[in-house]
Design an enzyme around this catalytic site. Sequence first.
Site, short mmCIF file in Angstrom:
data_model
loop_
_atom_site.label_atom_id
_atom_site.label_comp_id
_atom_site.label_asym_id
_atom_site.label_seq_id
_atom_site.Cartn_x
_atom_site.Cartn_y
_atom_site.Cartn_z
N SER A 13 29.20 32.90 42.38
CA SER A 13 29.80 33.21 43.33
C SER A 13 29.53 32.02 44.03
O SER A 13 28.92 32.52 45.69
CB SER A 13 30.36 34.73 44.13
OG SER A 13 31.03 34.82 44.90
N HIS A 38 32.57 30.95 40.64
CA HIS A 38 33.62 31.90 40.63
C HIS A 38 33.65 31.54 42.17
O HIS A 38 32.72 31.17 42.88
CB HIS A 38 32.51 33.07 40.45
CG HIS A 38 33.99 34.09 41.03
ND1 HIS A 38 34.47 34.56 40.07
CD2 HIS A 38 33.72 35.19 42.15
CE1 HIS A 38 34.88 35.69 40.10
NE2 HIS A 38 34.24 35.32 41.63
N ASP A 40 35.95 32.32 45.46
CA ASP A 40 36.89 33.55 46.25
C ASP A 40 37.71 33.11 47.26
O ASP A 40 37.40 32.88 48.54
CB ASP A 40 35.78 34.34 46.51
CG ASP A 40 34.86 35.66 45.54
OD1 ASP A 40 35.65 35.58 44.86
OD2 ASP A 40 33.21 35.55 45.80
N MET A 42 40.33 34.73 49.83
CA MET A 42 40.35 35.62 50.95
C MET A 42 41.34 35.15 51.69
O MET A 42 41.33 33.89 53.10
CB MET A 42 38.97 36.39 51.06
CG MET A 42 38.14 37.05 50.46
SD MET A 42 36.72 37.37 50.97
CE MET A 42 36.00 37.99 49.53
N HIS A 71 38.95 32.84 41.94
CA HIS A 71 39.74 34.60 42.14
C HIS A 71 40.02 34.55 43.86
O HIS A 71 39.71 35.12 44.46
CB HIS A 71 38.36 35.36 41.74
CG HIS A 71 38.98 37.42 42.76
ND1 HIS A 71 37.59 38.01 42.50
CD2 HIS A 71 39.85 37.53 42.55
CE1 HIS A 71 37.99 38.59 43.46
NE2 HIS A 71 39.20 38.93 42.49
N MET A 73 41.95 36.65 46.25
CA MET A 73 42.39 38.12 47.13
C MET A 73 43.06 37.33 47.83
O MET A 73 42.79 37.25 49.22
CB MET A 73 41.51 38.16 47.79
CG MET A 73 40.10 38.80 46.14
SD MET A 73 37.80 39.09 47.10
CE MET A 73 37.70 37.47 46.36
N MET A 142 36.48 44.44 39.35
CA MET A 142 35.55 44.06 40.84
C MET A 142 35.15 45.71 40.24
O MET A 142 35.48 46.76 40.61
CB MET A 142 36.72 44.79 41.73
CG MET A 142 37.95 43.40 42.42
SD MET A 142 36.48 41.53 42.30
CE MET A 142 35.70 42.47 43.38
N ASP A 184 32.31 42.11 38.46
CA ASP A 184 32.79 41.52 39.94
C ASP A 184 32.36 42.06 41.18
O ASP A 184 33.00 42.95 40.60
CB ASP A 184 34.22 40.63 40.71
CG ASP A 184 33.67 39.06 41.52
OD1 ASP A 184 32.19 39.35 42.12
OD2 ASP A 184 34.24 38.53 41.55
#
Length: 241
Positions: A13, A38, A40, A42, A71, A73, A142, A184
């Site tokens: 990540s 990966h 992330d 957010m 990913h 979020m 998660m 993850d």
Amino acid sequence: MAERVRGQRLAPSILSADFSRLGEEVERVVEAGCDIIHFDVMDNHYVPNLTIGPLVCEAIRPRTKAPIDVHLMVRPVDALVPMFAKAGADIISFHPEASDHLDRTLSLIRDQGCRAGLAFNPATPLHYLDHVMDRLDLILVMSVNPGFGGQSFIPSALDKIADIRRRIDEHAARTGSDIWLEVDGGIKPANIRAVADAGADTFVAGSAIFGSPDAGGGYRGVVGRMRDELAAPLAAQGRAA
Ligand code: DX5
Ligand code: ZN
């Protein structure tokens, strides 16, 4: 034992990477033997943190041939899907609570030429899988609450992984199609094997890789320790076969 040769993909990540030289960090983890990047995302709405978007995905895309695993979020989800597809994402995952129309969002991801994933928080029930297995390429479990790197692995994730593994195997036996099972949060050399034994085939690690003590010399050390754990025979782990 045969199950162990199922894919064992390492997905660092980049949340824990040095953002001031992100392209180089991406190259270094792939050189060290990692398989997937990966990524992330957010939004300070679905989770209480704010990270990176499609522009950063586009910027790192030329630096590696490894798949970029986005990913999300974020809430809402759909508007970002074409943007990340255009920015070079290979896989796009989102959380079921963040989309009003799961089936539509999953179809949208594939229509945009990406593989589609559904992400489950520690307390998210698995009934969201009931009617969408044939729309999925990946299920993301998660093992921390989403929002931050560097948190501790929540042990109850292991039962959830085992439950999902049964569903995936049953689906594969019936349809012939494989779904990756990615985990993850809080994964490190000391627990990656337990996560694999529960049934995962794809392992996200942020702080354990980018924050490893020998990171200055490259990431081969920590990546090698993770691979060794995954490859070690059961007896060496002190576990019953
Ligand atoms: C958490 C993120 C994870 C996180 C993993 O919300 O989705 O990908 O960065 O970091 P570590 O491995 O440090 O828990
Ligand atoms: Zn993640």
